[in-house]
Design a protein around this motif. Structure first.
Motif, PDB file in Angstrom:
ATOM      1  N   LYS A  55       0.834  -1.178  -0.112  1.00  0.00           N
ATOM      2  CA  LYS A  55       0.041  -0.001  -0.044  1.00  0.00           C
ATOM      3  C   LYS A  55       0.831   1.237   0.024  1.00  0.00           C
ATOM      4  CE  LYS A  55      -4.158  -1.990   2.163  1.00  0.00           C
ATOM      5  NZ  LYS A  55      -4.996  -2.119   3.443  1.00  0.00           N
ATOM      6  N   ALA A  56       1.911   1.265   0.558  1.00  0.00           N
ATOM      7  CA  ALA A  56       2.877   2.368   0.789  1.00  0.00           C
ATOM      8  C   ALA A  56       3.546   2.501  -0.743  1.00  0.00           C
ATOM      9  CB  ALA A  56       3.898   2.183   1.689  1.00  0.00           C
ATOM     10  N   VAL A  57       3.934   1.476  -1.321  1.00  0.00           N
ATOM     11  CA  VAL A  57       4.385   1.596  -2.757  1.00  0.00           C
ATOM     12  C   VAL A  57       3.394   2.214  -3.527  1.00  0.00           C
ATOM     13  CG1 VAL A  57       5.037   0.163  -4.915  1.00  0.00           C
ATOM     14  CG2 VAL A  57       6.175  -0.400  -2.523  1.00  0.00           C
ATOM     15  N   ASP A  58       1.953   1.912  -3.539  1.00  0.00           N
ATOM     16  CA  ASP A  58       1.045   2.305  -4.203  1.00  0.00           C
ATOM     17  C   ASP A  58       0.881   3.902  -4.183  1.00  0.00           C
ATOM     18  OD1 ASP A  58       0.435  -0.078  -5.311  1.00  0.00           O
ATOM     19  OD2 ASP A  58      -1.156  -0.683  -4.077  1.00  0.00           O
TER      20      ASP A  58
ATOM     21  N   LEU B  66       4.152  -0.227 -16.205  1.00  0.00           N
ATOM     22  CA  LEU B  66       4.224   1.102 -16.669  1.00  0.00           C
ATOM     23  C   LEU B  66       5.124   1.086 -17.691  1.00  0.00           C
ATOM     24  CD1 LEU B  66       5.342   2.579 -13.213  1.00  0.00           C
ATOM     25  CD2 LEU B  66       3.025   2.951 -14.485  1.00  0.00           C
ATOM     26  N   ASP B  67       6.175   0.197 -18.056  1.00  0.00           N
ATOM     27  CA  ASP B  67       6.705   0.368 -19.370  1.00  0.00           C
ATOM     28  C   ASP B  67       5.815  -0.109 -20.521  1.00  0.00           C
ATOM     29  OD1 ASP B  67       9.670  -0.073 -20.713  1.00  0.00           O
ATOM     30  OD2 ASP B  67       8.695  -1.668 -21.416  1.00  0.00           O
ATOM     31  N   PHE B  68       4.914  -1.099 -20.222  1.00  0.00           N
ATOM     32  CA  PHE B  68       4.061  -1.348 -21.225  1.00  0.00           C
ATOM     33  C   PHE B  68       3.243  -0.333 -21.687  1.00  0.00           C
ATOM     34  CE2 PHE B  68      -0.170  -3.165 -22.500  1.00  0.00           C
ATOM     35  CZ  PHE B  68       0.271  -3.916 -23.626  1.00  0.00           C
ATOM     36  N   LYS B  69       2.915   0.420 -20.623  1.00  0.00           N
ATOM     37  CA  LYS B  69       1.784   1.780 -20.711  1.00  0.00           C
ATOM     38  C   LYS B  69       2.455   2.735 -21.646  1.00  0.00           C
ATOM     39  CE  LYS B  69      -0.343   5.239 -18.056  1.00  0.00           C
ATOM     40  NZ  LYS B  69      -0.774   5.818 -16.946  1.00  0.00           N
ATOM     41  N   GLU B  70       3.897   3.081 -21.264  1.00  0.00           N
ATOM     42  CA  GLU B  70       4.576   3.876 -21.983  1.00  0.00           C
ATOM     43  C   GLU B  70       4.485   3.725 -23.446  1.00  0.00           C
ATOM     44  OE1 GLU B  70       8.152   5.055 -20.368  1.00  0.00           O
ATOM     45  OE2 GLU B  70       7.176   5.892 -18.576  1.00  0.00           O
ATOM     46  N   ASN B  71       4.888   2.366 -23.763  1.00  0.00           N
ATOM     47  CA  ASN B  71       4.949   1.948 -25.029  1.00  0.00           C
ATOM     48  C   ASN B  71       4.045   1.371 -25.953  1.00  0.00           C
ATOM     49  OD1 ASN B  71       8.292   2.304 -25.408  1.00  0.00           O
ATOM     50  ND2 ASN B  71       7.867   1.173 -23.232  1.00  0.00           N
ATOM     51  N   SER B  72       2.711   1.403 -25.446  1.00  0.00           N
ATOM     52  CA  SER B  72       1.718   0.630 -26.117  1.00  0.00           C
ATOM     53  C   SER B  72       0.591   1.637 -26.153  1.00  0.00           C
ATOM     54  CB  SER B  72       1.189  -0.641 -25.465  1.00  0.00           C
ATOM     55  OG  SER B  72       2.285  -1.488 -25.171  1.00  0.00           O
ATOM     56  N   THR B  73       0.855   2.954 -26.330  1.00  0.00           N
ATOM     57  CA  THR B  73      -0.270   3.784 -26.558  1.00  0.00           C
ATOM     58  C   THR B  73      -0.954   3.929 -27.728  1.00  0.00           C
ATOM     59  OG1 THR B  73       1.419   5.508 -27.385  1.00  0.00           O
ATOM     60  CG2 THR B  73       0.958   5.654 -25.223  1.00  0.00           C
ATOM     61  N   THR B  74      -0.393   3.007 -28.645  1.00  0.00           N
ATOM     62  CA  THR B  74      -1.103   2.733 -30.037  1.00  0.00           C
ATOM     63  C   THR B  74      -1.155   1.724 -30.324  1.00  0.00           C
ATOM     64  OG1 THR B  74       0.051   4.933 -31.078  1.00  0.00           O
ATOM     65  CG2 THR B  74      -0.990   3.395 -32.717  1.00  0.00           C
TER      66      THR B  74
ATOM     67  N   LYS C 272       1.302   5.615  -7.803  1.00  0.00           N
ATOM     68  CA  LYS C 272       0.025   6.023  -8.082  1.00  0.00           C
ATOM     69  C   LYS C 272      -0.371   5.286  -9.393  1.00  0.00           C
ATOM     70  CE  LYS C 272       0.700  10.459  -6.104  1.00  0.00           C
ATOM     71  NZ  LYS C 272       1.892  10.391  -5.300  1.00  0.00           N
ATOM     72  N   GLU C 273      -0.390   4.160  -9.452  1.00  0.00           N
ATOM     73  CA  GLU C 273      -0.853   3.195 -10.734  1.00  0.00           C
ATOM     74  C   GLU C 273      -1.440   2.192 -10.115  1.00  0.00           C
ATOM     75  OE1 GLU C 273      -1.674   3.124 -14.509  1.00  0.00           O
ATOM     76  OE2 GLU C 273      -0.422   4.628 -13.675  1.00  0.00           O
ATOM     77  N   PRO C 274      -2.796   2.118  -9.924  1.00  0.00           N
ATOM     78  CA  PRO C 274      -3.586   1.118  -9.274  1.00  0.00           C
ATOM     79  C   PRO C 274      -3.427  -0.302 -10.048  1.00  0.00           C
ATOM     80  CG  PRO C 274      -5.098   2.779 -10.434  1.00  0.00           C
ATOM     81  CD  PRO C 274      -3.771   3.261 -10.492  1.00  0.00           C
ATOM     82  N   ALA C 275      -3.505  -1.058  -9.173  1.00  0.00           N
ATOM     83  CA  ALA C 275      -3.161  -2.680  -9.637  1.00  0.00           C
ATOM     84  C   ALA C 275      -3.811  -3.441  -8.831  1.00  0.00           C
ATOM     85  CB  ALA C 275      -1.596  -3.012  -9.989  1.00  0.00           C
TER      86      ALA C 275
END
Length: 623
Positions: free
Chosen positions: A524-527, A604-612, A531-534
């Motif tokens: 919870k502290a890491v979250d 987060l890496d997937f989020k950054e590189n998969s916007t399209t 700030k990226e809910p999982a």
């Protein structure tokens, strides 16, 4: 039937091996069945004057036959079998096996060290990240020619539509040897319920799309009739004949649902070889799923019947129950191919198998079962008293492969025990013996972690070292890095955790949280920082050695709450991705937080590189 006499100086009498007669390419094969001989001494067993296993007294690497020159639609040596690795495409479709672009590149480089002939680097039309990863692999690994002229073919998968094929070509065309692999279903159940097309329509699509791929300038085109194992034979012969005329150079025959038995699949390959017009102008390939646990057996049966490309994955990972395992198929051919399979061989440098297996295991987070053939932790372990007695007297009594052949050393023959006084050179030597070849920066990082553990443990075991390598080397690119953590927990109140993380720019962030336990409060502290809910889907922990001071390894599987998805290569549907992470440490909470942060980094890496995202085409041909 044919018999050969093999004389082993360690045995009092010769041993007879009986094998079926091997078919010519124009005849139907006899069933792939044989009785195995008793165990033999690895250093003395020879078949047709070729070494089967490495010598116990000679540590030099076994000689490998020269790889034939690469020509897309033929192989100059009829006994050579191409190894097509699809770990980065089919393997990554395993739930939780999401790989970052960096991890894909690392694995591709390791596959090149292993010597695979073809690397299926991904499905470029699935997402922007997949496209860029395949392109990067094509530009780098696909142009790294070694001293013998070897460079792997870089392949991209596509459905039978123009947009997929164009995207695949744009990704792989930078390689020295690019290939497009396109597919469409051919079984009646797929035609009726998935494609909703007639056989004539499917033939027309397949023919036109292979022609289109060739028109782009791609001289190496592979075609797969999806679900060939359940397709009607005459229709298969017809569509395969048409794509050959259209310019296909390799025909891949997939048992998509893993339904066939080895005798059936071998007969399927033989029938295609005997009845498909123009088959002499292409390479026949196999792709066997493991739903009934027969993928390796089916693959070998296909090779026995004339297939000269075998599609496999490291550790057998893949959709559902997985694929044929590269290490199993390759070692079966190495151990039995010369005699039982008529002289078949591959270009694989088996000394890199362990390192490759471990890299894939750690990057994907998919642990191999202990009894996994070739690479499982128990593969060369002997606990039974009878077996131990035999091994002490002669290792050939219970082993057909020596571990050195796959890049593994059973024990430290020099008698060196690693501890807090051990230096960097001793650690490097041990890492090399375990199959790890690290650069100077990686070695320094591992060394200081090793010294930290050695201060608290009297003796550092091989399992400890392997865990440290996994935790330091096989980690995703760090968008967030754990710096410090402090936990308060017990029965007198709620657990509290304070964590300090560093972002990609090195800026430090601190957060505190309470929870039901130390791991819950830490997560919870890491979250609060990230700030990226999982959602945490799976959590598991293992001690890598016995004893209270053992290093703990933790694996977690998470799913992002912001709907991270990608395109499934087979169904064309959007699927929600899951992300795995691993951590290791003598403190179980630290190990747990490292695993969680690693999974978040992947997400987060997937989020950054998969916007399209490239939309599903459902195998429809654009107008």
């Amino acid at each position: 039937m044919a018999s050969s006499i093999l004389r082993n100086p360690m045995l009092s009498s010769p041993t007879t091996i009986t094998t079926p007669s091997l078919p010519s390419f124009s005849s139907k094969p006899s069933p792939l069945s044989f009785r195995f001989p008793p165990s033999h001494h690895r250093s003395s067993l020879r078949i047709k004057s070729l070494r089967l296993s490495c010598s116990l007294s000679d540590p030099s690497p076994p000689l490998r036959r020269r790889r034939p020159e690469y020509i897309p639609n033929r192989i100059s040596d009829p006994n050579y079998v191409r190894v097509f690795d699809t770990t980065l495409r089919d393997g990554e479709q395993s739930p939780g096996a999401t790989l970052t672009s960096k991890e894909k590149l690392d694995i591709a480089r390791q596959l090149a060290k292993l010597g695979v002939d073809v690397i299926e680097a991904g499905f470029p039309a699935a997402s922007k990240d997949d496209f860029e990863a395949v392109k990067t692999i094509a530009e780098t690994v696909g142009n790294a020619v070694d001293g013998d002229g070897y460079v792997p073919v870089i392949c991209g998968l596509s459905r039978c539509n123009k947009r997929d094929i164009e995207t695949a070509w744009e990704a792989v065309k930078y390689a020295k040897r690019p290939r497009i692999h396109t597919f469409i279903a051919t079984s009646d159940i797929h035609l009726e319920y998935k494609l909703k097309k007639s056989r004539d329509e499917v033939i027309e699509i397949a023919r036109n799309m292979v022609k289109f791929a060739r028109s782009l300038g791609c001289e190496d085109v592979e075609f797969s009739p999806e679900d060939a194992g359940r397709s009607e034979r005459e229709f298969l012969y017809q569509i395969l004949g048409e794509v050959i005329k259209a310019g296909a150079t390799t025909l891949n025959i997939p048992d998509t649902v893993g339904i066939t038995l080895p005798s059936e699949f071998g007969q399927l390959i033989a029938d295609i070889k005997a009845n498909t017009p123009g088959i002499e102008n292409v390479i026949i390939s196999t792709h066997c799923q493991n739903d009934l646990g027969l993928s390796t057996a089916n693959t070998l049966s296909g090779a026995h019947s004339g297939a000269r490309q075998l599609e496999v994955t490291i550790n057998g990972i893949g959709e559902r129950a997985g694929n044929a395992s590269l290490e199993e198929v390759v070692m079966a051919i190495k151990c039995r191919g010369d005699h039982v399979l008529g002289g078949l061989y591959t270009g694989i440098d088996t000394r890199h198998i362990v390192m490759t297996s471990k890299m894939v295991e750690d990057y994907t987070g998919m642990q191999t079962q202990p009894h996994k053939a070739i690479v499982g932790v128990n593969a060369f372990a002997h606990e039974s008293g009878i077996h131990q007695d035999g091994m002490l007297k002669h290792k050939g009594t219970y082993e057909i492969i020596c571990p050195e052949e796959i890049g593994l050393e059973r024990s430290n023959d020099a008698g060196i025990v690693l501890g807090k006084l051990s230096g960097r050179h001793a650690l490097k030597d041990r890492l090399t013996e375990l199959g790890y070849v690290l650069d100077d920066e990686q070695l320094i990082s591992i060394f200081w972690r090793f010294k930290s553990v050695a201060e608290r443990k009297k003796r550092v075991t091989d399992a400890d070292i392997i865990a440290l390598v996994s935790d330091e080397v096989f980690q995703p690119e760090a968008l967030w890095k754990l710096l410090d953590i402090q936990i308060t927990c017990g029965t007198l109140g709620l657990s509290t955790a304070t964590v300090k993380l560093a972002d990609a720019d090195g800026k430090e962030h601190v957060a505190c949280s309470m929870g039901t336990g130390p791991v819950d409060s830490a997560y919870k502290a890491v979250d609060l920082v990230v700030k990226e809910p999982a959602t945490l889907l799976e959590y598991s922990m293992n001690a890598v050695t016995e004893g209270i001071d053992a290093i703990a390894t933790t694996r977690v599987l998470i799913r992002g709450n912001n709907n991270y998805s990608t395109t499934n290569a087979i169904t064309g549907e959007e699927v929600q991705r899951t992300f795995s992470g691993t951590g290791a440490g003598m403190d179980i909470v630290v190990s747990s937080v490292k695993a969680y942060v690693g999974a978040l980094n992947k997400m987060l890496d997937f989020k950054e590189n998969s916007t399209t995202k490239i939309p599903s085409q459902n195998n429809k041909v654009p107008a």
